[in-house]
Each structure stands twice: as structure tokens, then as C-alpha cells.
Motif scaffolding. Structure first.
Motif, short mmCIF file in Angstrom:
data_model
loop_
_atom_site.label_atom_id
_atom_site.label_comp_id
_atom_site.label_asym_id
_atom_site.label_seq_id
_atom_site.Cartn_x
_atom_site.Cartn_y
_atom_site.Cartn_z
N TRP A 163 -0.10 7.09 2.55
CA TRP A 163 0.84 5.43 1.86
C TRP A 163 -0.29 4.70 2.80
O TRP A 163 -0.12 3.10 2.08
CB TRP A 163 2.35 5.74 2.33
N PRO A 164 -0.78 4.04 3.99
CA PRO A 164 -1.05 3.34 4.39
C PRO A 164 -2.12 2.45 3.40
O PRO A 164 -2.28 1.38 3.45
CB PRO A 164 -2.40 3.91 5.81
N PRO A 165 -3.25 3.06 2.45
CA PRO A 165 -4.17 2.67 1.35
C PRO A 165 -3.56 2.15 1.08
O PRO A 165 -3.37 0.94 0.09
CB PRO A 165 -4.97 4.01 1.10
N LEU A 166 -1.68 2.81 0.17
CA LEU A 166 -1.30 2.08 -0.79
C LEU A 166 -0.44 0.71 0.12
O LEU A 166 -0.82 -0.25 -0.96
CB LEU A 166 0.24 3.32 -1.16
N MET A 167 -0.46 0.57 0.82
CA MET A 167 0.59 -0.49 1.18
C MET A 167 -1.04 -1.72 1.43
O MET A 167 -0.43 -2.81 1.57
CB MET A 167 0.67 0.05 3.12
N GLN A 168 -2.19 -1.15 1.66
CA GLN A 168 -3.46 -2.08 1.97
C GLN A 168 -3.34 -2.82 0.72
O GLN A 168 -3.34 -4.14 0.36
CB GLN A 168 -4.29 -1.20 2.50
N ALA A 169 -2.61 -2.01 -0.31
CA ALA A 169 -3.72 -2.44 -1.69
C ALA A 169 -2.48 -3.18 -2.20
O ALA A 169 -3.10 -4.67 -3.31
CB ALA A 169 -3.48 -1.52 -2.83
N ILE A 170 -1.11 -3.36 -1.52
CA ILE A 170 -0.04 -3.77 -2.59
C ILE A 170 -0.10 -5.15 -1.95
O ILE A 170 0.17 -6.52 -1.94
CB ILE A 170 1.63 -3.20 -1.83
N ARG A 201 4.51 5.82 13.00
CA ARG A 201 3.26 5.28 12.15
C ARG A 201 3.15 4.25 11.33
O ARG A 201 2.35 3.21 10.79
CB ARG A 201 1.96 6.38 12.18
N LEU A 202 4.27 4.78 9.98
CA LEU A 202 3.89 3.82 9.08
C LEU A 202 4.40 2.31 9.17
O LEU A 202 3.81 1.43 8.47
CB LEU A 202 4.67 4.32 7.77
N LEU A 203 5.75 2.33 9.69
CA LEU A 203 6.03 1.48 10.50
C LEU A 203 5.23 -0.11 10.68
O LEU A 203 5.32 -0.84 10.70
CB LEU A 203 7.41 1.62 10.96
N LYS A 204 4.18 0.77 11.65
CA LYS A 204 3.48 0.11 12.62
C LYS A 204 2.50 -0.49 11.69
O LYS A 204 2.24 -1.77 12.08
CB LYS A 204 2.87 0.33 14.07
N PHE A 205 1.94 0.30 11.16
CA PHE A 205 0.94 -0.30 9.90
C PHE A 205 1.43 -1.04 9.10
O PHE A 205 1.14 -2.27 8.71
CB PHE A 205 0.30 1.45 9.10
N ALA A 206 2.45 -1.57 8.26
CA ALA A 206 2.82 -2.28 7.87
C ALA A 206 3.40 -3.57 8.70
O ALA A 206 2.82 -4.45 7.98
CB ALA A 206 4.63 -1.70 7.17
N GLY A 210 1.57 -7.50 7.63
CA GLY A 210 2.81 -8.25 7.90
C GLY A 210 3.64 -7.79 6.00
O GLY A 210 4.45 -8.80 5.33
N LEU A 211 4.13 -6.97 5.82
CA LEU A 211 4.59 -6.14 5.07
C LEU A 211 5.95 -5.64 5.15
O LEU A 211 5.99 -5.48 6.37
CB LEU A 211 4.40 -4.69 4.54
N LYS A 212 7.58 -6.05 4.72
CA LYS A 212 8.51 -5.57 5.57
C LYS A 212 8.94 -3.71 4.72
O LYS A 212 8.42 -4.02 3.49
CB LYS A 212 9.61 -6.50 5.02
#
Length: 413
Positions: A163-170, A201-206, A210-212
Motif C-alpha cells: 500500500w505505500p506505493p499506492l498512497m504515494q501515487a495518490i 507503519r501505514l499510518l506513519k507513512f500516510a 499529508g494524507l488522511k
């Protein structure tokens, strides 16, 4: 472009920290691969005919010509010989089979942590899972274009590395838009501690993007027949959210001797009206009711897998040894030695999944040319061996080694 993410790996233990030394591979003569393959099949035939004494004699020959540290053939024979030996111990002596099953269960529980850690090595040294996740992410990214509230339901999220790559793309697509889109992930698993660490870990990365973001762990018992009962009552589905359902190497776990549980699961997923459902599975029929046919199919599939590891990693690689022994070895043991409800690795070919999905009301969504270019780039940059093959069949992607297709990825609505 959806990239790779590795920073979450730093918190995990090194799966290659094995407690023994890896000897140098033997340079002595060993029988040709085709001969060893035939001996394995002959041994499986003897087992299927309940000729256990002859099977044990043949197993002795196989064991003396195999090693977890040799070439790909020796390593493959070692894993299949181990699985055949376990099957013999379970079914040749019924009086002690329950004890063998109990011992196996205890061993599986003890190896659970190593199994999860080895997943990270598997993700690094083979392209199969990264290819599946990257392609699924691209399908999800295209399906949620322009949406402000996104809910991803991920079955068996493991360490969440998808999921981090998807968050980054978003985040890159949104640019300076305010407020940023809301992303919620519901991740399922069997270990609440792993789920909670994954969510942290996912929360810290988001937050770094700057993503909610919100993460909801959904603990599922180690009983595939109970999974459909959780849906959708255990999920919090909001009316303004766009739902994406991710099933990477998951659906086969719902198969039993009939497909009732899987069909119920698919109907419940369909009733949630997801925008997209992404599916990745092994391209093999390891669910055949006849043991011998299932054995031969598994032998062909894992021969290609072990050959790909041989071509891309040195024989002394600790990561390779861990993946072969803990990950693929565990799968082989399940396919070969287990029967009935004890068998979980019930892989099916894409044609079977296609029939089940269409009969449940799903339609295939073609994967995009950009998804194809990403998959090709992944193979070229990270797994440059010329043996990997990428095919497009029925708007779905297939990754294999040489002429053997090994994994499929598809998108549905």
C-alpha cells in the motif's frame, strides 16, 4: 508510476538469520533432472497405490540424491521427498497419523513468525508478489480516479507492503488539493499483533505524505469456512466511500471439496458494490481431487519456480534457502501431504476463477497499457533475468518462467 517501498522492512527481523551454516553446493555427479522427476512421480504412484514399502525404498534413493543446498533439482527433490515422507507417516500408519498431524500443527505454529518474515524476502528476491501487487495497485488507482473517500478492503494484508506505493501515487496525483482524499484500509489477518504493527507503519507513512488515513484490523480465524460469515457485518462501509477489494493470493484459501464457501464469499463481495476487485492467484491446478494428478501439476509448477531462483540467486544465498524451505516448502508439504479440510493450498487456473467470478455477477476489467509498461519495467529493473515471461490473455496478465505460466493478475467489477 507506482514505485517500490522498502522502509517498512527495517523494523522487521532478518528472515535469513538462520541458525546453521550453508555448505557449499556439492560438485559430485547427480542424476539428470528428468530422471529425478520420473522417480518422484513413480514414488507418488506407489503412495497412491498404498504400496508403502516400495515407496519408502524409493524415497531412500530420492533422499540420498537430494539436498536443500544443491542445485535447483536437488533442492526441489528434497522438498518433494520431505512432503512424500510426511504423507507416508500420516496415511501409512493410521494409528499414529493423528499424532503426526498434531506435531505438524505445533511445528506450523512455531514457524509462524519465520513464515511472515520470509514473506519479506520472497517479496525482494522473486517478482511474483511484487508483480501482483503493482498490477493490482494500478488497477485500483485507475478505478478510484477523482474520488475523495477511498476504502480498500485487503484480504490477508500481511505486512502491508503493497500500500505505500499506492498512497504515494495518490498523493502525487492530488498535488496541492485540499483537503487531501481520505484513505481507509481494512486489513484482514490471523494475528492481531501483526495487523496492529502494519496499521501503525501505514499510518506513519500516510502522515509523511499529508494524507488522511485510517486503518482497521479485521481478525479472521484460521478457518476459511468462517470467512463469509464476517461479511459484511464486520465491516464499516460508509455511503460516500469508493470501495476497492484486494485479493492477492487469497481466494484459493476459500476452496474446499466444493466451492460453496467461495461462491458465498463472492456474492457478498458483489453485494458491497465495489468499484474494483483485484485478484492474483497462482496459475496451477493444485486442487484436483486425485492425489497423483495434483502431485504432477505441483511438480511442474515448482520446478519452474526453483529454476527461476537458481537463475537469479547464488546457491549460498540465505534468502533463497529461507524462501525455498519456509515458503515454497510449506506449500509443497500442504499440497502433497494433506487431504480434506487440512489442505489449504488449493490453487486453480485462471479459467476456473473466471467462471466462478462471472457466475457471481462480476465482469472482467481490462488491465491498462500503463499497467503493462509498469510490469515490464519492474522485471527489467529488479529481476533482469531473461527467463521471466509476461503474457496478456483475456485482458489479464500472466507472469511465468520460460514457457510455464506461474501467476495471474486480473481486475473485476
Amino acid at each position: 508510476m507506482l514505485g517500490s517501498f522498502s522502509s517498512s522492512h527495517e523494523e522487521e527481523e532478518d528472515p535469513s538469520d538462520l541458525q546453521y551454516q550453508i555448505p557449499q553446493p556439492s560438485r559430485s555427479f547427480s542424476p539428470p533432472a528428468i530422471q529425478m522427476r520420473q522417480l518422484l512421480i513413480s514414488c507418488a504412484e506407489l503412495v497412491s497405490q498404498s504400496d508403502f514399502s516400495a515407496a519408502r525404498r524409493l524415497l531412500s534413493i530420492l533422499s540420498s540424491n537430494s539436498s536443500p543446498f544443491g542445485d535447483s533439482t536437488e533442492r526441489l527433490v528434497h522438498q518433494f521427498s520431505t512432503a512424500l515422507s510426511l504423507r507416508l507417516s500420516r496415511y501409512a500408519t493410521p494409528a499414529t497419523s493423528s499424532g503426526a498431524m498434531s506435531a505438524s500443527a505445533n511445528t506450523a505454529a512455531a514457524d509462524s513468525e519465520a513464515f511472515h518474515s520470509t514473506y519479506l524476502s520472497l517479496n525482494q528476491i522473486t517478482p511474483f508478489i511484487r508483480f501482483s501487487q503493482l498490477t493490482a495497485n494500478q488497477a485500483i488507482l485507475e478505478a478510484i480516479e477523482g474520488q475523495r473517500a477511498i476504502h480498500i478492503l485487503d484480504f490477508d494484508i500481511m505486512h502491508g507492503v503493497q500500500w505505500p506505493p499506492l498512497m504515494q501515487a495518490i498523493a502525487e496525483r492530488c498535488g496541492n488539493l485540499h483537503p487531501p482524499p481520505m484513505i481507509r484500509i481494512t486489513g484482514t489477518g490471523e494475528d492481531l499483533g501483526i495487523l496492529q504493527r502494519t496499521g501503525d507503519r501505514l499510518l506513519k507513512f500516510a502522515q509523511s505524505l499529508g494524507l488522511k488515513f485510517q486503518f482497521h484490523p479485521l481478525l479472521l480465524r484460521n478457518d476459511p469456512t468462517s470467512v463469509p460469515l464476517y461479511l459484511p457485518s464486520a465491516l464499516q462501509l460508509l455511503p460516500d466511500e469508493t470501495l476497492a477489494v484486494n485479493c492477492v493470493l487469497y481466494l484459493h484459501r476459500l476452496l474446499r471439496d466444493d466451492s460453496r464457501d467461495l461462491r458465498l464469499f463472492l456474492h457478498k463481495i458483489k453485494a458491497m458494490e465495489p468499484k474494483v476487485v483485484t485478484i492474483a492467484e497462482r496459475e496451477a491446478n493444485h486442487n484436483h481431487p486425485l492425489f497423483l494428478q495434483r502431485f504432477v501439476e505441483a511438480l511442474d509448477h515448482y520446478t519452474a519456480v526453483f529454476d527461476s531462483l537458481e537463475a537469479t540467486l547464488p546457491p549460498t544465498s540465505r534468502e533463497r534457502l529461507a524462501v525455498e524451505r519456509i515458503w515454497f516448502g510449506r506449500e509443497i508439504v500442504d499440497i502433497v501431504s494433506a487431504e480434506g479440510d487440512n489442505r489449504r493450498e488449493r490453487h486453480e487456473r485462471f479459467e476456473s476463477w473466471e467462471v466462478m467470478l462471472r457466475s457471481s455477477g462480476f465482469s472482467n476489467v481490462p488491465l491498462s497499457p500503463f499497467a503493462l509498461s509498469q510490469a515490464k519495467l519492474l522485471l527489467r529493473l529488479h529481476y533482469p533475468s531473461e527467463g521471466y515471461r509476461l503474457q496478456i490473455i483475456n485482458d489479464s496478465f500472466f507472469l511465468g518462467w520460460q514457457n510455464q505460466a506461474l501467476f495471474s493478475v486480473s481486475s473485476w467489477h
